[in-house]
Design a protein around this motif. Structure first.
Motif, PDB file in Angstrom:
ATOM      1  N   ASP A   1       0.851  -1.198   0.000  1.00  0.00           N
ATOM      2  CA  ASP A   1       0.000   0.000   0.000  1.00  0.00           C
ATOM      3  C   ASP A   1       0.881   1.240   0.000  1.00  0.00           C
ATOM      4  O   ASP A   1       2.038   1.216   0.461  1.00  0.00           O
ATOM      5  N   TYR A   2       0.269   2.316  -0.503  1.00  0.00           N
ATOM      6  CA  TYR A   2       0.840   3.654  -0.374  1.00  0.00           C
ATOM      7  C   TYR A   2      -0.184   4.512   0.370  1.00  0.00           C
ATOM      8  O   TYR A   2      -1.379   4.487   0.051  1.00  0.00           O
ATOM      9  N   VAL A   3       0.277   5.266   1.359  1.00  0.00           N
ATOM     10  CA  VAL A   3      -0.572   6.203   2.098  1.00  0.00           C
ATOM     11  C   VAL A   3      -0.144   7.610   1.722  1.00  0.00           C
ATOM     12  O   VAL A   3       1.027   7.978   1.878  1.00  0.00           O
ATOM     13  N   VAL A   4      -1.109   8.376   1.215  1.00  0.00           N
ATOM     14  CA  VAL A   4      -0.862   9.781   0.854  1.00  0.00           C
ATOM     15  C   VAL A   4      -1.341  10.647   2.017  1.00  0.00           C
ATOM     16  O   VAL A   4      -2.494  10.527   2.452  1.00  0.00           O
ATOM     17  N   GLN A   5      -0.480  11.492   2.505  1.00  0.00           N
ATOM     18  CA  GLN A   5      -0.810  12.399   3.598  1.00  0.00           C
ATOM     19  C   GLN A   5      -0.710  13.840   3.112  1.00  0.00           C
ATOM     20  O   GLN A   5      -0.003  14.138   2.155  1.00  0.00           O
ATOM     21  N   PHE A   6      -1.448  14.721   3.807  1.00  0.00           N
ATOM     22  CA  PHE A   6      -1.397  16.131   3.458  1.00  0.00           C
ATOM     23  C   PHE A   6      -1.218  16.965   4.718  1.00  0.00           C
ATOM     24  O   PHE A   6      -1.520  16.536   5.827  1.00  0.00           O
ATOM     25  N   GLU A   7      -0.740  18.188   4.499  1.00  0.00           N
ATOM     26  CA  GLU A   7      -0.574  19.179   5.563  1.00  0.00           C
ATOM     27  C   GLU A   7      -1.067  20.517   5.045  1.00  0.00           C
ATOM     28  O   GLU A   7      -0.860  20.846   3.878  1.00  0.00           O
ATOM     29  N   GLU A   8      -1.789  21.253   5.899  1.00  0.00           N
ATOM     30  CA  GLU A   8      -2.240  22.597   5.520  1.00  0.00           C
ATOM     31  C   GLU A   8      -1.696  23.596   6.548  1.00  0.00           C
ATOM     32  O   GLU A   8      -1.417  23.237   7.692  1.00  0.00           O
ATOM     33  N   ASP A   9      -1.566  24.844   6.126  1.00  0.00           N
ATOM     34  CA  ASP A   9      -0.851  25.826   6.943  1.00  0.00           C
ATOM     35  C   ASP A   9      -1.753  26.852   7.609  1.00  0.00           C
ATOM     36  O   ASP A   9      -1.276  27.891   8.054  1.00  0.00           O
TER      37      ASP A   9
ATOM     38  N   VAL B   1       1.094  19.681  11.015  1.00  0.00           N
ATOM     39  CA  VAL B   1       0.451  18.420  11.379  1.00  0.00           C
ATOM     40  C   VAL B   1       0.015  17.713  10.105  1.00  0.00           C
ATOM     41  O   VAL B   1      -0.694  18.295   9.270  1.00  0.00           O
ATOM     42  N   TRP B   2       0.400  16.449   9.957  1.00  0.00           N
ATOM     43  CA  TRP B   2       0.095  15.682   8.752  1.00  0.00           C
ATOM     44  C   TRP B   2      -1.114  14.790   8.999  1.00  0.00           C
ATOM     45  O   TRP B   2      -1.240  14.177  10.063  1.00  0.00           O
ATOM     46  N   HIS B   3      -2.004  14.720   8.001  1.00  0.00           N
ATOM     47  CA  HIS B   3      -3.226  13.934   8.078  1.00  0.00           C
ATOM     48  C   HIS B   3      -3.255  12.955   6.907  1.00  0.00           C
ATOM     49  O   HIS B   3      -2.788  13.268   5.800  1.00  0.00           O
ATOM     50  N   ASP B   4      -3.847  11.773   7.158  1.00  0.00           N
ATOM     51  CA  ASP B   4      -4.031  10.815   6.068  1.00  0.00           C
ATOM     52  C   ASP B   4      -5.067  11.333   5.084  1.00  0.00           C
ATOM     53  O   ASP B   4      -6.156  11.771   5.490  1.00  0.00           O
TER      54      ASP B   4
ATOM     55  N   ASN C   1      -4.486  25.136   1.499  1.00  0.00           N
ATOM     56  CA  ASN C   1      -3.167  25.234   0.904  1.00  0.00           C
ATOM     57  C   ASN C   1      -2.449  23.908   1.156  1.00  0.00           C
ATOM     58  O   ASN C   1      -1.830  23.699   2.189  1.00  0.00           O
ATOM     59  N   TYR C   2      -2.585  22.977   0.183  1.00  0.00           N
ATOM     60  CA  TYR C   2      -2.146  21.602   0.364  1.00  0.00           C
ATOM     61  C   TYR C   2      -0.641  21.457   0.174  1.00  0.00           C
ATOM     62  O   TYR C   2      -0.011  22.185  -0.605  1.00  0.00           O
ATOM     63  N   GLN C   3      -0.080  20.456   0.902  1.00  0.00           N
ATOM     64  CA  GLN C   3       1.261  19.935   0.680  1.00  0.00           C
ATOM     65  C   GLN C   3       1.187  18.436   0.959  1.00  0.00           C
ATOM     66  O   GLN C   3       0.582  18.017   1.944  1.00  0.00           O
ATOM     67  N   PHE C   4       1.748  17.596   0.058  1.00  0.00           N
ATOM     68  CA  PHE C   4       1.558  16.151   0.144  1.00  0.00           C
ATOM     69  C   PHE C   4       2.889  15.444   0.401  1.00  0.00           C
ATOM     70  O   PHE C   4       3.961  15.957   0.074  1.00  0.00           O
TER      71      PHE C   4
ATOM     72  N   ASN D   1     -12.655  20.819  10.505  1.00  0.00           N
ATOM     73  CA  ASN D   1     -11.223  20.937  10.254  1.00  0.00           C
ATOM     74  C   ASN D   1     -10.975  21.734   8.979  1.00  0.00           C
ATOM     75  O   ASN D   1     -11.897  22.257   8.338  1.00  0.00           O
ATOM     76  N   ALA D   2      -9.711  21.785   8.582  1.00  0.00           N
ATOM     77  CA  ALA D   2      -9.325  22.633   7.453  1.00  0.00           C
ATOM     78  C   ALA D   2      -9.974  22.169   6.152  1.00  0.00           C
ATOM     79  O   ALA D   2     -10.314  22.991   5.299  1.00  0.00           O
TER      80      ALA D   2
END
Length: 1381
Positions: A778-786, A792-795, A815-818, A870-871
């Motif tokens: 599996d691959y898990v993609v996480q994102f962080e917003e500012d 803080v990173w979320h699944d 404002n995504y970052q992956f 949440n965001a």
């Protein structure tokens, strides 16, 4: 397949009824005497009484009032007949009937006493609704709402504020007395009173001394209906006097002798906080040997040579002025037989003998003698203190004669030298004793504790609101020790000097009002006092004449499910209290009886709804001033039922499963079908399809296994059904060639790239890392917003291991970052490096916050809470929430508020009524969708009724069975949590046996009529009371019941001791059982000889109940004996206690083991020895762990002892054990030791060096020169260049720079009035990691890492200080140096 119990909003409690139905629960008081009370579900405010108001007026009054009306209703005629029949001869103490006025001639004393007894059992009052239109029309005497504390201590640097707030209609005016004389505010320019308030403000900005205003103040609030009084407020100005000058000679003491260094701090207001430090501002280390007493003195149980390495200075910190007064330091000189101070022996058990100090039995340093007494007030903390001297240092233990220490309130302080019992009550009185013991002996001191009590309320007078002609009473009942006296006043004047009132009668702590009229309005004060304090309470009497009016919205619609119970509410108000009747469809007789039940507050309950109950119901309220009516329309709906339920299924992985759920419901109600998995909301993914009557799962996987619940719900009710899905896995695949290679976690993915940028999606591509011989699953993609949670990173989503590119669905205004994490069977990779950022555009929210709840935190509020969004669900800037609420089914307009947080409190709500709640999200782009309506409840109040007809059946000697009549649901005033039994042991059937009467409780959760109480003491008399408990607390207590438990078996004999004075005999001693549980008839002793695993023949001995000793002759000197002793009653033998005869000295254990581990520590090393019975050549391991949880091991050969541990840290605590390296499971017990500190030898070595002695002499000479220069300058009138001084006179109250005092200030504590700041207007501070708070309970003095004091001491002067006035001396080197700075 499992069918779940159906539940609905209109279930057993009729929750589909009108919203006012539950609102009236708060005050309806379902009494068994229905004509006693008619409550109105609202209060004027806290402090308005809510006693019953339904007892009728006398027949003469009734005739006079009823004749004024044109006609008499049938109900009123019946009431009049009852009044005629209710003559005094028919009234008993339990009858809540009318109180009749007697003839003009004086009644016989017996009749007068009977009437007075009846009056004391009654209480009449009317409750005022919170409807503004009603409140604005009604007059109200003054009520004090806010006031300063009785003992009001103020800061001399601040303006004085004495609070007094009151309410009333019309608004009251205020005036004050000072020292019982009128205080003319207009004559003093410094004193002013706040607008629309009685609060006094005394301003000193233009000068003046606060001490001039000390005294006793009292506030009077007055309008045309009466006068209310505040407490007598004693105003005092905080004081921090200077320490008296004294020269202290060195204290000479022999090593090992006790010593007390007295502090004797100056008396301050409030009392200062005492702490001991050295003159260099280093804290004095305290332990079992050296500690500070409660009086501030420093006690040495025995003086050691290391005690003279520092001096000792007592410091007093004053709270309000933020000053510390420092006493001249004591210097110790210790006379010793061994001048060498070996720090390695400091913690050694033989420290005293090694230093040649004679060992002594303990003796008390404080308190002195063998007995003392102490008095404490109820509700305060009791502090008992025992400080003992002796060599070695004694241990202190605390006991209470005749009982145990209260474990829930008692705690030990100051190394067990002090016992504190919080919130003292009368049961804490008695004799306590402290036992001081060391190996040389023990002594004890007995402290007799007496508990007195300032007055406390048993029945505080409440405001009384009556109708003209009604009767009532004010009760002022308090308790205390000694018994307090009661004084009544009216409008601030003694009742004796008030104008006579024929309608008023004073009977001790009760004032009785008969036939009250409009002119009877006044404010009464009750002052109850004894030598320890006083209580003052205001209670007004108000008389109202109001025709009936309805309080609920007109023409309400109530929908209810068939066969449920419901309640129709008709809240009303009037004075005199109106009579309420119900009619259906505008015709027929009054509804009451059968399927209908009318409660005292006017609510109509329909016990089981049928189709024919549908229609229009009319309620009519009538009193002699008129009538009012309202209508309620009732609609009956069919229940919701699942008639085809899902069934349990077993499916193979990859197949398709269908779960059926077919529902029948009322067509006029909106049906919603939802699914739960494992009792959590089911996410309907692309493999699932939800239809109205089924749920289909395609390609079943192992994660789909679990329970599935179908929930069919309407706005009124719901039904549930559950089924379980079991998924069968495929056969395991054969292993491949990679299985033999070492496997590891995958490497992190790399080179993340964002493409296909769209408004709500983006494509993320990455290059996989090495799988390290285990395929990536599996691959898990996480994102962080500012914005909301930066960093803080979320699944975000999860993809199969064969994918390295995916389209991600995005939310607006984020404002995504992956980053990507790879997973295989070994574990997860490190996260990839983050991608570049991508911001989406904003939009209105598409959802609303979840988990919306409405719950009361107090009886008159409701707190609405929700889970904030949440965001990814905010969708735009400035996310906020629109909160709406209204009473359920009232059709009233919605109340609303905009909230930025996640909670909102609705105030002034009725008790435990349902509310409709909606919470809608909104941002700068718009509002979210219409929110769902959630039902919440306002706060609960204490239950109003107690269980009745409590019956007790004794089951055995330790258990009883209880049965009671349940209370009416409407008297619970909240959610019924449990029934609770309070019981206590009144006495034992055995004479002269003391028993604890501490109350115990047994809980019976839910609405049940019976229960069992166990774990009782046999052969005892008990008392028991029952209460009903809701979320707020206990209701009133039921009638006290008494019962007796039969005889039982005794507890184990106490203090069973086995002694072996020689090899021929064994002596046994014991004490009687703590709990005989009956009449003792003797003791049974069983003993058996054993040698290793071999057992001899058991021997039984029986003894009389008075025998507590036995001597046994040993059969052989080798065997040991195991003794078992029990006591007997007529019921049988009780609990047994077992002891063994002592083992011969140095006897090795029977099995292989390690024992007698000994540690001799120094500062950086320790020697370890042990004993064992393992074979020669056995290898061992010494394992030790420091206080930082760092574990280390040392392998050791059998013949190498002692073992030295060389990598230890000074002053560190270690745990250690020794175990066998070859034989698993053989280990010693864990022991704890501490290394000694390392600086002692270094200090001794430095002190003997010539360069160090020369340096100290030079420093001393320099300090002497500076002091001489200082003295010369001050003698000439010069000032230190600390800061600029003001050219104004010095006031006698200003703080001085002498006697060792110093001030400290910070940005949170303003300087003393008149102090001078620096040129830029600020007071600069030094920074530090430590704080004087650690030693003085506050303040901002600071310390270096080594403990030396570097805090800022700014000398504060009053505005009137003049230059060159008052020289001072520094009492410590610190003050001297700062004086020259």
């Amino acid at each position: 397949m499992r069918r779940l119990a159906a539940s609905g909003a209109a279930g057993a409690a009729g929750a589909a009824a009108a919203p006012a139905a539950d609102s009236t629960d708060c005050a309806q008081g379902r009494s068994p005497r229905p004509r006693r009370l008619i409550d109105l579900c609202a209060l004027w405010d806290t402090g308005v009484s809510s006693p019953a108001a339904g007892w009728k007026r006398a027949s003469g009054i009734a005739r006079r009032r009823l004749n004024e009306a044109e006609t008499l209703s049938s109900v009123q005629e019946a009431q009049l007949e009852r009044l005629e029949a209710a003559r005094p001869g028919r009234l008993g103490s339990g009858e809540r009937g009318p109180v009749l006025r007697m003839a003009r001639q004086p009644p016989p004393p017996s009749v007068h006493a009977a009437i007075l007894l009846c009056l004391l059992s009654l209480s009449g009052a009317i409750e005022i609704p919170m409807d503004p239109s009603i409140q604005n029309e009604l007059s109200q005497p003054p009520t004090i709402t806010k006031q300063s504390v009785k003992d009001h201590i103020v800061d001399p640097r601040d303006n004085i504020l004495i609070e007094c707030e009151a309410k009333g209609n019309p608004a009251p005016s205020f005036h004050w007395t000072r020292n019982s004389r009128f205080f003319n505010i207009a004559k003093d320019p410094r004193v002013s009173m706040r607008r629309k308030s009685g609060t006094l403000v005394i301003d000193f900005r233009s000068g003046g001394r606060p001490e001039e205003y000390e005294g006793e103040y009292q506030c009077f609030a007055r309008n045309k209906f009466g006068t209310a009084l505040s407490n007598r407020i004693r105003l005092q100005v905080s004081k921090s006097p200077l320490w008296p000058k004294e020269n202290l000679d060195p204290v000479v003491v022999q090593e090992g002798a006790p010593l007390t260094l007295q502090c004797n701090p100056p008396p301050g207001l409030p009392s200062p906080v005492i702490f001991w430090m050295s003159s260099s501002m280093e804290p004095i280390t305290q332990d079992k040997r050296v500690s500070q007493g409660h009086n501030g003195d420093l006690y040495f149980s025995n003086v050691m040579l290391q005690d003279m390495q520092t001096d000792y200075s007592c410091n007093a910190r004053f709270h309000f002025t933020h000053t510390i007064q420092q006493k001249n330091a004591f210097t110790l000189k210790v006379l010793t037989n061994n001048p060498y101070n070996d720090s390695s022996l400091r913690n050694h058990p033989d420290m005293y003998s090694a230093r040649g100090v004679a060992e002594r039995t303990p003796s008390f340093m404080y308190p002195q003698g063998t007995a003392s007494s102490q008095m404490v007030l109820r509700g305060m903390d009791l502090l008992l203190e025992c400080i003992a001297s002796g060599v070695p240092t004694p241990d202190i233990a605390w006991y209470k004669k005749g009982g145990d220490l209260p474990s829930d309130k008692a705690k030990f302080e100051n190394f067990n030298k002090a016992l504190r019992i919080t919130n003292v009550s009368e049961e804490d009185s008695g004799e306590y004793f402290c036992l001081a013991s060391n190996k040389m002996g023990s002594i004890r001191h007995t402290i007799s504790v007496r508990v007195k009590a300032a007055p406390y309320w048993l029945d505080e007078p409440k405001n009384l609101i009556l109708a003209p002609g009604e009767d009532g009473r004010l009760v002022c009942r308090a308790n205390g020790n000694p018994k307090p006296t009661v004084q009544w006043m009216v409008n601030g004047e003694p009742l004796q000097s008030a104008p006579p009132n024929p309608n008023r009668e004073v009977a001790g702590d009760t004032i009785i009002f008969r036939d009250t009229q409009i002119s009877s309005r006044a404010v009464y004060q009750c002052n109850t006092s004894n030598e320890h304090g006083y209580l003052l309470a205001n209670a007004f009497v108000s008389v109202l004449d109001v025709p009936p009016r309805m309080l609920s919205p007109r023409n309400q619609l109530i929908r209810v499910i068939l066969y449920n119970r419901t309640r129709l509410d008709c809240p009303f108000f009037g004075s005199p209290i109106p009579t309420l009747r119900w009619f259906k469809n505008g015709q027929g007789s009054n509804l009451d009886g059968g399927n209908y039940h009318v409660y005292e507050n006017g609510s109509l309950e329909i016990k089981m709804i049928r189709k024919e109950d549908q229609g229009i119901y009319t309620c009519v309220a009538t009193n002699i001033l008129g009538k009012a009516e309202n209508q309620v329309r009732l609609e009956v709906k069919d229940p919701t039922r699942i008639y085809r339920m899902p069934e349990d299924q077993v499916a193979k992985r990859g197949t398709t499963v269908q779960l059926e759920c077919r529902v029948k419901h009322d067509p006029s109600l909106k049906l919603t079908v939802s699914w739960l998995k494992d009792d959590e909301p089911l996410y309907i993914g692309n493999r699932m399809k939800k239809e109205d009557d089924s749920l289909t799962i395609f390609g079943v996987a192992e994660r789909d296994q679990g329970s599935y619940t179908c929930v069919a719900s309407t706005e009124l009710d719901q039904d549930l059904a559950k089924a379980y899905l079991t998924v069968l896995a495929d056969q395991a695949t054969p292993t491949n060639r990679l299985a033999a290679l070492p496997k590891g976690r995958p490497d992190r993915p790399r080179d993340l790239e964002l493409t296909d940028l769209a408004e709500r999606s983006v494509r993320l591509t990455w290059i996989p890392g090495d799988d390290n011989n285990s395929p990536i699953t599996d691959y898990v993609v996480q994102f962080e917003e500012d914005q909301f949670q930066p960093g803080v990173w979320h699944d975000h989503s999860k993809f199969p291991g064969s994918v390295n590119s995916a389209i991600l669905q995005l939310s607006p205004y984020v404002n995504y970052q992956f980053r990507v994490i790879a997973i295989n069977e070994v574990g997860s990779s490190h996260p990839s490096l983050p991608s570049e950022r991508y911001r989406t555009s904003g939009a209105p929210p598409e959802s609303n916050p979840a988990d919306v709840k409405g719950e009361g935190t107090r009886k008159n509020n409701m707190e609405i809470t929700w889970t904030p969004m949440n965001a990814t669900s905010a969708f735009g800037p400035n996310l906020r929430y629109i909160v709406k609420w209204r009473r359920r089914e009232t059709r009233e307009t919605w109340n609303n508020a905009t909230v930025w947080g996640s909670r909102y409190v609705v105030g002034q709500t009725p008790v435990y009524v349902p509310y409709e709640i909606r919470v809608q999200a909104e941002n700068d782009f718009g509002k979210g969708p219409e929110p769902d309506t959630v039902i919440g409840y306002s706060g609960e109040d204490y239950p109003r009724a107690a269980p009745t007809d409590v019956k007790i059946r004794v089951l055995n000697s330790t258990a009883i069975s209880l049965q009671w009549n349940r209370v009416y649901p409407d008297t619970v005033q909240g959610q019924l949590r449990e029934y609770r039994a309070y019981y206590w042991r009144e006495s034992s059937l055995l004479k002269n046996l003391w028993v604890s009467q501490k109350r115990q409780q047994a809980s019976f959760p839910g609405d049940r009529p019976r229960g069992v109480v166990s774990r009782l003491f046999p052969y005892s008399n008990y008392k028991l009371e029952m209460v009903v408990v809701n979320g707020r607390g206990d209701g009133p207590r039921s009638e006290t019941k008494e019962f007796t438990t039969p005889e039982g078996v005794p507890s184990a004999p106490r203090r069973f001791r086995v002694r072996q004075p020689n090899l021929e005999t064994i002596n046994l001693e014991w004490d009687h059982p703590e709990h005989p549980n009956g009449i003792l008839i003797g003791y049974t002793l069983k003993y058996v000889a054993f040698n290793g695993t071999k057992l001899g023949k058991q021997i039984v001995e029986n003894f009389s109940p008075n025998q507590t000793k036995f001597t046994m002759q040993r059969a052989d000197p080798v065997s040991r004996y195991r003794f078992t002793l029990s006591a007997r009653t007529q019921v049988g033998s009780g609990e047994a206690v077992t002891e063994e005869s002592p083992a011969p000295p140095n006897e090795a254990p029977d099995r292989q083991s390690i024992w007698n581990v000994t540690v001799l520590p120094n500062s950086k090393w320790a020697n370890i020895t042990w004993r064992h019975n393992l074979g020669p050549g056995t290898a061992f391991v010494v394992e030790y762990i420091d206080s930082n949880h760092t574990k280390k091991t040392v392998p050791v050969k059998s013949q190498v002892q002692p073992v030295q541990l060389t990598d230890l840290y000074p002053g560190m605590t270690y745990t250690l054990r020794v175990y066998s390296r070859d034989k698993e499971g053989i280990s010693s017990t864990v022991i704890t030791f501490m290394t000694s500190t390392a600086y002692t030898n270094n200090q001794a070595d430095i002190a003997t060096q010539g360069w160090f002695i020369g340096l100290m002499c030079a420093i001393a000479l320099l300090v002497l020169i500076l002091l001489i220069v200082c003295f010369i300058k001050r003698s000439r009138g010069g000032k230190y260049p600390v800061r600029e001084k003001k050219d104004v006179p010095l006031g006698p109250e200003d703080p001085k720079e002498e006697d060792g005092s110093f001030d400290y200030s910070d940005e949170d504590n303003k300087p003393l009035q008149g102090s001078q700041t620096s040129l830029d207007g600020t007071i600069k501070q030094q920074e530090s990691d430590d704080s004087l708070v650690d030693y003085g309970e506050g303040g901002e003095g600071q310390f270096n890492e080594d403990g030396s004091f570097i805090g800022q001491y700014t000398v504060k002067k009053d505005k009137e200080e003049t230059e060159g006035n008052e020289s001072s001396e520094a009492t410590s080197p610190v003050n001297a140096i700062y004086s020259l700075a």
